[in-house]
Design an enzyme around this catalytic site. Structure first.
Site, PDB file in Angstrom:
ATOM      1  N   GLU A   1      36.899 -13.878 -23.525  1.00 62.09           N
ATOM      2  CA  GLU A   1      37.196 -13.026 -22.377  1.00 62.09           C
ATOM      3  C   GLU A   1      38.079 -13.771 -21.387  1.00 62.09           C
ATOM      4  OE1 GLU A   1      34.859  -9.885 -19.506  1.00 62.09           O
ATOM      5  OE2 GLU A   1      33.958 -11.853 -19.772  1.00 62.09           O
TER       6      GLU A   1
ATOM      7  N   GLY B   1      30.516 -19.872 -15.785  1.00 63.31           N
ATOM      8  CA  GLY B   1      29.077 -20.100 -15.765  1.00 63.31           C
ATOM      9  C   GLY B   1      28.413 -19.716 -17.064  1.00 63.31           C
ATOM     10  N   ALA B   2      28.836 -18.578 -17.630  1.00 66.86           N
ATOM     11  CA  ALA B   2      28.254 -18.073 -18.880  1.00 66.86           C
ATOM     12  C   ALA B   2      29.127 -16.946 -19.392  1.00 66.86           C
ATOM     13  CB  ALA B   2      26.822 -17.591 -18.657  1.00 66.86           C
ATOM     14  N   MET B   3      28.850 -16.500 -20.642  1.00 65.77           N
ATOM     15  CA  MET B   3      29.627 -15.434 -21.263  1.00 65.77           C
ATOM     16  C   MET B   3      28.717 -14.543 -22.087  1.00 65.77           C
ATOM     17  SD  MET B   3      32.415 -13.858 -21.758  1.00 65.77           S
ATOM     18  CE  MET B   3      32.622 -12.444 -22.818  1.00 65.77           C
ATOM     19  N   GLU B   4      28.934 -13.222 -21.970  1.00 59.39           N
ATOM     20  CA  GLU B   4      28.022 -12.211 -22.499  1.00 59.39           C
ATOM     21  C   GLU B   4      28.269 -11.790 -23.935  1.00 59.39           C
ATOM     22  OE1 GLU B   4      31.252  -9.803 -20.198  1.00 59.39           O
ATOM     23  OE2 GLU B   4      30.206 -11.719 -19.978  1.00 59.39           O
ATOM     24  N   ASN B   5      28.917 -12.605 -24.752  1.00 60.92           N
ATOM     25  CA  ASN B   5      29.159 -12.229 -26.147  1.00 60.92           C
ATOM     26  C   ASN B   5      27.930 -11.508 -26.702  1.00 60.92           C
ATOM     27  OD1 ASN B   5      31.501 -14.114 -26.032  1.00 60.92           O
ATOM     28  ND2 ASN B   5      29.895 -15.653 -26.124  1.00 60.92           N
TER      29      ASN B   5
ATOM     30  N   GLU C   1      23.910 -12.180 -17.745  1.00 61.00           N
ATOM     31  CA  GLU C   1      24.455 -12.032 -19.098  1.00 61.00           C
ATOM     32  C   GLU C   1      23.691 -11.007 -19.919  1.00 61.00           C
ATOM     33  OE1 GLU C   1      27.294 -13.291 -19.323  1.00 61.00           O
ATOM     34  OE2 GLU C   1      26.975 -14.408 -17.490  1.00 61.00           O
TER      35      GLU C   1
ATOM     36  N   HIS D   1      24.703  -7.541 -19.072  1.00 58.86           N
ATOM     37  CA  HIS D   1      25.974  -7.208 -19.725  1.00 58.86           C
ATOM     38  C   HIS D   1      25.782  -6.601 -21.108  1.00 58.86           C
ATOM     39  CE1 HIS D   1      29.295  -8.272 -17.238  1.00 58.86           C
ATOM     40  NE2 HIS D   1      28.972  -9.545 -17.096  1.00 58.86           N
TER      41      HIS D   1
ATOM     42  N   GLU E   1      31.336  -6.370 -14.268  1.00 59.55           N
ATOM     43  CA  GLU E   1      30.835  -7.503 -13.494  1.00 59.55           C
ATOM     44  C   GLU E   1      30.063  -7.099 -12.247  1.00 59.55           C
ATOM     45  OE1 GLU E   1      30.684 -10.167 -14.824  1.00 59.55           O
ATOM     46  OE2 GLU E   1      32.281 -10.218 -16.332  1.00 59.55           O
TER      47      GLU E   1
END
Length: 1027
Positions: free
Chosen positions: A270, A404-408, A441, A444, A463
């Site tokens: 992303e 900080g983080a990613m919602e895969n 996350e 999301h 977001e």
């Protein structure tokens, strides 16, 4: 995606580290070649990447040499393998043995040119890398070809740091065309074929591939027209290097306690980096299903979005993992990881397997995240009444991570500090932060993954909702954290940038990747969350929940626009005594205001469009005349005469109490001015209860005097959030000349009686930046007086703090920040206590157990000596605690030794011991140090090109670095230096929104200091008698 910003979640003032108030285009190629030379180029040129590359298999022992990139417009691209297979360089003349292909290729060109004309393309522009016409001249992909399914095979070599890939894409054609446009970035395509998907069509026809790097696109040129309604299979083989940045398919590493460096590979796609890992339709609306295969070494573990279905030995020492087919989703949510991580797992109530993965030596820090994730996933399934659609949810701590983080979907990734909790060393604020990031996350998985914005202009639908749901969920699942206390601070954070002319609407047009990355800011996240909270408060929680659940159900596995949300919310009515009337839901809530002013129905779309389609926020001015309360709304904006900007109008949900009634009244203001008629005259009125509305309030005449007096005498009359909002509003009004600085400072004096976290934090967030501005002007005398004033103001509260880990989360966070502040302001009782603790800790070689909540203060004091600084750095190198490392980084940046500060910047940017992901935070800290701010600015300038290469132009990280190094400048000379530097960058930064924000902020600081500095000096002299 969660942001990573160098400040505390609750916006706690970290002393010196506190914030101050306040496409690339390729060169044109020569005129197009003749038709004959075009045919020869397309058919025989090595720029058709791979027809001359015979080494397609990634056999063991077959290692690609460096894939040499040539600039756009170069004649060829080299693909050289260490094997007997070498690239064949074909001459541009037509060899006899290939003459039979001439006429089919000529037909391809004619078809392409005809198709370009059909689509209104200029065949002379743009030009592909080989000088041929590229058949598409738009940044966005054509909308008449859709992907249905991807079959991905990825084989990464963690020794050579390269990977091979094969992508098969099943597409549907909705309009006749002769070319397919895809995204691809830095991929060396070695072979491409096309076939129609049908039982009698299994022959793969080689196709020509053109590349246009400025738009990160490739064109697949079909040998014959693609027919409307038909499905085709595109197969592309390619190779690439693992990215050295934090995006795409990139290299990460960690060092074991024995000093061994281990390599892993992870993804961060992303917003626009899936194209760096496989050719694809890399836009959120092109949803498809994905089948992923990963080839790996037996000692490694592969993860992807879906569970592992089977593993096969395909060669000695080579395993291929097959993962289940995903649900329909956008490319930016695809993820895969190859590592040696270990995991712990639990099941949710509905049977979802939740696992936390981390490096082996930190597996004992994964327990809190695992329990939290299970609890939150159960909550979201219940709240949304929509089952989580995947069979598993993995949470992975990546050693190198930019955000900080990613919602895969099914494979969320995190910074180690955002996931791992060390029960012995992590602080209360770490626990709060980890909980909120996981909540973000997992939210999301519904908002963003199940329902996705159609284009990045509506990023806030992802977001803003995820940020909002953090607080909704954690408030229920972890009530001891009392997260509702911190929510309004997010609104003030958004207002800081939204008050500038360089701000943007929540929903705003974007096109190229840099513009898209700029959308990941406080407006999309924090403002988005705040206006959703405002709507929830106005409609009531049950109605709001019903609306968003219907929205999720209606658009599951689809894409939405801003208006789709409001249309869904508009048609929702609560159950019970409120019945649906026509299109809207009437409100039967009684109000003491006049009938003509109280709105009977709620047009959600009309109301919320005023908050999402225009930038900024309103200033509501309140004037009491007897029983009549006159209300006026206008745009709040710093630095300009905004009174002439008459085009702004909001539908504002107002709430208020009075001296005669503590019942919260709610009304909707839809006009510039209006009047509320109260039952009787009152001594005071307070608007925006609980900071539920995204606006600030000015009380004219003696309104502020009445509220200030009340705060000094009976401050508990208002909630802690209302006290904090009064502090914030007062100082924001100083910025636009509506309130004098003397009155704002007078109001702040009540803080000597304050004991709760948010009013204290807000007070410090308003007051600390004042002396930080003075530091940059060498106003030593007044600066010293102001610092002494702050210590006197909070002395009683500081003295009450115990050097323990006792109390609630908010009490512990308050203690941590107050003691750090007091020690850095050289308050001797604090300094002496910290020195004693540091001495014990150092003499025990770091084995003495420090209370976690006072560690920051102890380390900061200890770092003031050379011996202490060096000892802290040695302990940093071997610490397994992210929290402890973060505290040491902060302490090291407090040094007054410029050589150490310079060394710290260089080491963190180099990334050997201090990881490069920490550099933006350290740069921010050093920029807050009066001895280091010039070093930080100089380092940013000298390393700008490397910085934007590593962290990406337009990213939130780059924005924070720009603002963090400049937003405390307040002189004309500083402004001109910053302006000159960024102007010289041209396409490498001059156009960035953060640059405009930085320049606007410096201008505002200059104006603010010129108007208020002398007033502060005089006020300080008078205030000495007030203590």
């Amino acid at each position: 995606m969660s942001e990573h910003i160098p400040c505390n979640l609750s916006r706690a003032p970290i002393s010196e580290a506190t914030d101050a108030p306040g496409k690339s285009v390729g060169s044109r190629s020569p005129p197009g070649p003749s038709l004959f030379s075009l045919v020869a180029t397309f058919t025989f040129s090595p720029t058709f990447r791979g027809l001359g590359c015979e080494g397609r298999a990634w056999d063991r022992g077959l290692r690609p040499q460096k894939l040499r990139h040539k600039p756009a417009g170069s004649a060829s691209r080299v693909c050289d393998f260490r094997s007997k297979n070498k690239m064949a360089f074909f001459p541009l003349k037509l060899p006899l043995k290939t003459a039979s292909s001439f006429f089919p290729s000529l037909l391809t060109i004619w078809i392409m040119m005809a198709s370009m004309n059909c689509h209104g393309m200029d065949i002379n522009s743009p030009k592909a890398t080989n000088g041929a016409p590229f058949p598409w001249n738009k940044m966005r992909l054509p909308d008449y070809i859709f992907p249905v399914h991807y079959d991905l095979m990825i084989h990464a070599n963690l020794t050579t740091l390269t990977f091979l890939g094969t992508t098969e894409i099943e597409i549907t054609v909705n309009q006749p065309t002769s070319f397919i446009i895809l995204h691809s970035q830095n991929l060396q395509i070695t072979r491409a074929t096309l076939r129609e998907k049908s039982q009698d069509s299994t022959v793969e026809q080689p196709v020509t591939v053109l590349e246009y790097p400025p738009n990160e696109q490739i064109a697949i040129l079909a040998n014959k027209p693609l027919l409307m309604g038909h499905q085709y299979i595109v197969k592309i083989e390619y190779s690439a290097f693992l990215s050295e940045t934090f995006h795409g398919f990139y290299k990460s590493s960690y060092r074991t306690q024995k000093g061994e460096v281990r390599i892993l590979a992870s993804t961060q796609f992303e917003p626009t980096s899936a194209r760096m890992a496989f050719p694809c339709f890399d836009e959120p609306a092109f949803k498809a299903k994905f089948s992923v295969r990963i080839r790996r070494d037996p000692k490694h573990l592969a993860l992807s979005n879906m569970p592992l279905m089977k593993s096969m030995n395909i060669d000695e020492g080579l395993i291929e993992d097959y993962f289940d087919v995903t649900v329909k989703m956008s490319t930016y949510l695809v993820a895969f990881i190859i590592s040696d991580f270990e995991s712990v797992s639990k099941m949710t109530k509905s049977g979802i397997k939740v696992s936390v993965y981390t490096i082996p030596e930190k597996i004992n820090q994964s327990g809190y995240a695992l329990d939290t994730a299970v609890t939150l996933l159960d909550f979201y399934e219940d709240y949304f009444n929509i089952p989580y659609p995947l069979p598993k949810q993995d949470l992975v701590a990546i050693p190198d991570f930019q955000s900080g983080a990613m919602e895969n979907w099914g494979l969320t990734t995190y910074r180690e500090s955002g996931l791992l909790y060390d029960t012995e060393k992590s602080s209360a604020s770490s626990r709060l932060g980890i909980t909120m990031v996981i909540a973000h996350e997992l939210a999301h998985q519904w908002f963003g993954n199940l329902v996705t914005m159609e284009w990045w202009n509506d990023l806030w639908l992802n977001e803003g909702f995820a940020k909002f749901m953090e607080f909704v969920s954690v408030n229920v699942t972890h009530p001891d954290l009392k997260v509702e206390e911190y929510f309004f601070g997010k609104c003030f954070q958004a207002m800081e940038v939204d008050a500038l002319n360089s701000s943007h609407p929540v929903s705003t047009p974007v096109e190229n990747p840099a513009e898209i990355r700029e959308m990941f800011d406080d407006v999309s996240y924090e403002k988005g969350a705040c206006i959703l909270n405002m709507l929830k408060d106005y409609l009531n929680a049950d109605v709001f929940r019903t609306g968003i659940v219907q929205y999720l159900r209606k658009y599951s596995y689809k894409n939405t626009k801003n208006e789709d949300l409001w249309n869904t919310m508009t048609n929702i009515c609560p159950t019970g005594d409120i019945q649906k009337t026509g299109e809207f839901c009437p409100r039967n809530q009684p109000t003491s205001s006049t009938l003509h002013w109280s709105q009977e129905v709620v047009d959600v779309k009309a109301m919320m469009n005023t908050w999402t389609l225009q930038k900024g926020f309103p200033l509501v001015t309140v004037t009491m005349k007897g029983k009549n309360v006159h209300i006026k709304q206008e745009l709040y904006r710093k630095g300009v005469n905004h009174s002439v900007e008459t085009g702004y109008l909001w539908h504002i949900p107002l709430s208020y109490i009075t001296s005669k009634s503590d019942k919260v009244e709610k009304v909707l203001l839809r006009t510039k001015t209006d009047v509320i008629i109260l039952p009787e005259e009152v001594e005071w009125i307070k608007f925006n209860m609980g900071m539920s509305g995204y606006y600030i309030v000015h009380y004219e005449n003696d309104g502020w005097q009445s509220l200030t007096g009340l705060l000094k005498e009976k401050h508990m009359m208002f909630s802690s959030n209302d006290r904090a909002s009064l502090i914030n509003n007062a100082f924001q009004l100083v910025s636009i000349g509506k309130l004098s600085i003397e009155k704002a400072l007078d109001l702040s004096l009540y803080l000597k009686h304050e004991t709760e976290i948010m009013p204290v934090f807000q007070g410090l967030n308003e007051l600390i930046p004042l002396y930080k501005l003075m530091e940059k002007r060498d106003m030593v005398d007044v600066e010293t007086q102001f610092k002494a004033f702050l210590i006197r103001l909070l002395k009683n509260l500081i003295d009450k703090q115990t050097w323990t880990d006792d109390g609630s989360v908010s009490q512990r966070m308050l203690r941590s920040q107050l003691l750090l502040f007091a020690c850095m302001r050289e308050y001797q009782p604090c300094v002496q206590k910290a020195e004693d603790y540091f001495k014990k800790w150092k003499e025990s070689n770091g084995n003495f157990s420090l209370p976690n909540d006072v560690t920051s203060a102890v380390f900061a004091v200890g770092a003031q000596t050379t011996e202490g600084w060096d000892f802290l750095y040695r302990k940093y190198q071997f610490s397994l605690s992210s929290t402890e490392k973060n505290k040491i980084e902060l302490a090291l940046s407090f040094s007054h030794d410029k050589e150490k500060l310079q060394w710290l910047l260089e080491q963190s940017f180099e990334g050997n011991i201090i990881k490069t992901q920490e550099f933006p935070t350290i740069l921010h800290y050093v920029a807050r140090n009066p001895k280091g701010y010039l070093l930080a600015w100089k380092f940013l300038k000298e390393n700008w090109n490397k910085i934007i290469e590593k962290f990406e132009l337009g990213s939130t990280t780059v924005s924070h670095m720009v603002m963090g190094t400049t937003n405390q400048y307040s002189t004309r000379e500083q402004f001109e230096e910053v302006q000159e530097f960024f102007s010289s960058l041209k396409e490498k930064g001059s156009q960035l929104r953060c640059v405009q924000q930085a320049l606007e902020t410096i201008k505002e600081n200059i104006r603010w200091m010129n108007q208020n500095f002398e007033k502060i000096r005089v006020w300080l002299q008078k205030s000495v008698t007030l203590f």
